[in-house]
Design a protein around this motif. Structure first.
Motif, PDB file in Angstrom:
ATOM      1  N   GLY A  17      -2.709  -6.498  -8.892  1.00  0.00           N
ATOM      2  CA  GLY A  17      -2.001  -5.871  -7.780  1.00  0.00           C
ATOM      3  C   GLY A  17      -1.628  -4.432  -8.067  1.00  0.00           C
ATOM      4  N   TYR A  18      -1.227  -4.162  -9.291  1.00  0.00           N
ATOM      5  CA  TYR A  18      -0.940  -2.780  -9.675  1.00  0.00           C
ATOM      6  C   TYR A  18      -2.184  -1.913  -9.541  1.00  0.00           C
TER       7      TYR A  18
ATOM      8  N   ASN B 113       6.506 -13.427  -8.408  1.00  0.00           N
ATOM      9  CA  ASN B 113       7.074 -12.680  -7.290  1.00  0.00           C
ATOM     10  C   ASN B 113       6.329 -11.367  -7.063  1.00  0.00           C
ATOM     11  N   ILE B 114       5.987 -10.675  -8.153  1.00  0.00           N
ATOM     12  CA  ILE B 114       5.220  -9.431  -8.031  1.00  0.00           C
ATOM     13  C   ILE B 114       3.840  -9.711  -7.463  1.00  0.00           C
ATOM     14  N   MET B 115       3.178 -10.725  -7.977  1.00  0.00           N
ATOM     15  CA  MET B 115       1.827 -11.050  -7.542  1.00  0.00           C
ATOM     16  C   MET B 115       1.771 -11.340  -6.044  1.00  0.00           C
ATOM     17  N   LEU B 116       2.692 -12.184  -5.553  1.00  0.00           N
ATOM     18  CA  LEU B 116       2.623 -12.622  -4.158  1.00  0.00           C
ATOM     19  C   LEU B 116       3.132 -11.569  -3.186  1.00  0.00           C
ATOM     20  N   CYS B 117       4.273 -10.955  -3.470  1.00  0.00           N
ATOM     21  CA  CYS B 117       4.797  -9.958  -2.539  1.00  0.00           C
ATOM     22  C   CYS B 117       3.947  -8.696  -2.551  1.00  0.00           C
TER      23      CYS B 117
ATOM     24  N   TYR C 245       4.080  -5.314  -0.208  1.00  0.00           N
ATOM     25  CA  TYR C 245       5.396  -4.792  -0.564  1.00  0.00           C
ATOM     26  C   TYR C 245       5.282  -3.915  -1.811  1.00  0.00           C
ATOM     27  N   SER C 246       5.188  -2.610  -1.555  1.00  0.00           N
ATOM     28  CA  SER C 246       4.872  -1.670  -2.628  1.00  0.00           C
ATOM     29  C   SER C 246       6.012  -1.488  -3.620  1.00  0.00           C
TER      30      SER C 246
ATOM     31  N   TRP D 184       1.048  -0.550   3.519  1.00  0.00           N
ATOM     32  CA  TRP D 184       2.122  -0.859   2.593  1.00  0.00           C
ATOM     33  C   TRP D 184       3.470  -0.808   3.298  1.00  0.00           C
ATOM     34  N   THR D 185       4.392  -1.629   2.833  1.00  0.00           N
ATOM     35  CA  THR D 185       5.741  -1.660   3.379  1.00  0.00           C
ATOM     36  C   THR D 185       6.718  -1.858   2.227  1.00  0.00           C
ATOM     37  N   ARG D 186       7.995  -2.006   2.547  1.00  0.00           N
ATOM     38  CA  ARG D 186       9.016  -2.182   1.515  1.00  0.00           C
ATOM     39  C   ARG D 186      10.000  -3.267   1.945  1.00  0.00           C
TER      40      ARG D 186
END
Length: 323
Positions: free
Chosen positions: A315-316, A236-240, A245-246, A109-111
């Motif tokens: 993703g969640y 955006n949430i789905m792809l990143c 990107y946590s 995971w990254t940010r």
């Protein structure tokens, strides 16, 4: 009961002490039933979100719940789609996206990096949907004229590495480089930008794109989640989230997404306002509409928005199950 519901039930059993996970599972159960009832009316774009969910749940393990590893196999999850004729020639070219072994996810995971937020944005989208599709086909090797994957063209490199693009251009640019990584296109290695003095790697480009997709999501949240912007927010949430990107998995965003689902399991294209200011903002213009062709079902249910909501929620679950 189809295999999606069986898998979700398994997750529920091993996640009984996790309220947020149980809320997600309940929402996905309703979305899975909605798909089961209406699958023959979905276009391929609508089905793809369920395929991403399939891949994300397969990737989940639950060590915190007393099990060293709890693999969830969904090899038959989308079997009901196998009897469907492709909606169009374009859909045929995207059919590899429905295969369980197509989607891969970063184990770490990254940010995002706020220093990479664009100082300005282009006024218009950077390209049309058709141009984006052409570039995707060239990477996948599925287009009528592109039978070999990883085709690198000047046009696509220019489109997909252009900086300062707004809204829907960003997830398309990101998806292009997600595909290059999935297809192991080592010949696609980034580009030199007019505004920069050095070449940019594909990994850094993805960080730039997700950072600015985060900025857009924060703007959407600040505006009260207007209905016409929720599809972009979810995408955006789905792809990143898919590429690690946590910081896209915010609890307050999860609560909002869960609240948008209708009782029949779908997410609507337009509907009741959650926030006062949204009533004014729901009159949207052509450039604010969903870019990908959508299919509207009864009660204004959107195949596209339901699919990406499912992908985002998957993703969640992956985040809670692997972090």
């Amino acid at each position: 009961m189809n295999s999606v519901l069986i898998a979700i039930t398994v997750l529920s059993c091993v996640s009984a002490n996790e309220p947020k996970i149980n809320d997600i599972i309940s929402t996905l159960e309703k979305a899975a039933l909605f798909f089961e009832i209406n699958y023959d009316r979905f276009n391929l774009d609508g089905v793809s979100g369920y395929s991403i969910l399939q891949g994300k749940l397969y990737d989940v393990s639950w060590p915190r719940h007393g099990l060293a590893h709890c693999p969830v196999s969904f090899t038959e999850c989308m079997s009901c789609c196998g009897d469907r004729d492709p909606v169009s020639g374009s859909s045929t070219s995207f059919e590899p996206l429905l295969q369980i072994n197509f989607w891969t996810f970063r184990p770490e995971w990254t940010r995002t990096d706020s220093t990479l937020v664009y100082p300005k944005w282009r006024v218009k989208e950077c390209f049309e949907e058709e141009d984006s599709d052409t570039c995707m086909f060239q990477i996948l090797g599925t287009g009528k004229d592109y039978r070999v994957p990883c085709l690198d063209t000047t046009m696509c490199k220019k489109l997909m590495t252009t900086l300062y693009c707004p809204d829907y251009s960003l997830p398309h640019q990101l998806l292009y480089f997600i595909f290059t990584e999935i297809k192991n296109c080592t010949n696609i290695v980034g580009s030199r930008h007019p505004g920069l003095r050095h070449s940019v790697s594909t990994q850094h480009l993805k960080k730039i794109y997700c950072t600015n997709m985060m900025e857009i999501n924060l703007q959407i949240e600040n505006d009260g989640f207007p209905v016409y912007r929720r599809d972009l927010f979810l995408e955006n949430i789905m792809l990143c989230g898919m590429i690690g990107y946590s910081d896209f998995y915010k609890t307050r965003w999860l609560e909002a997404i869960l609240s948008w689902q209708y009782p029949n399991g779908c997410y609507v294209k337009m509907g009741r306002s959650m926030h006062p200011k949204e009533r004014k903002e729901n009159a949207f213009t052509a450039h604010q509409e969903v870019k990908r062709e959508d299919v509207l079902l009864d009660d204004n249910c959107s195949c596209h928005k339901t699919a990406i909501a499912v992908g985002a929620l998957g993703g969640y679950l992956r985040f809670y199950g692997t972090s």
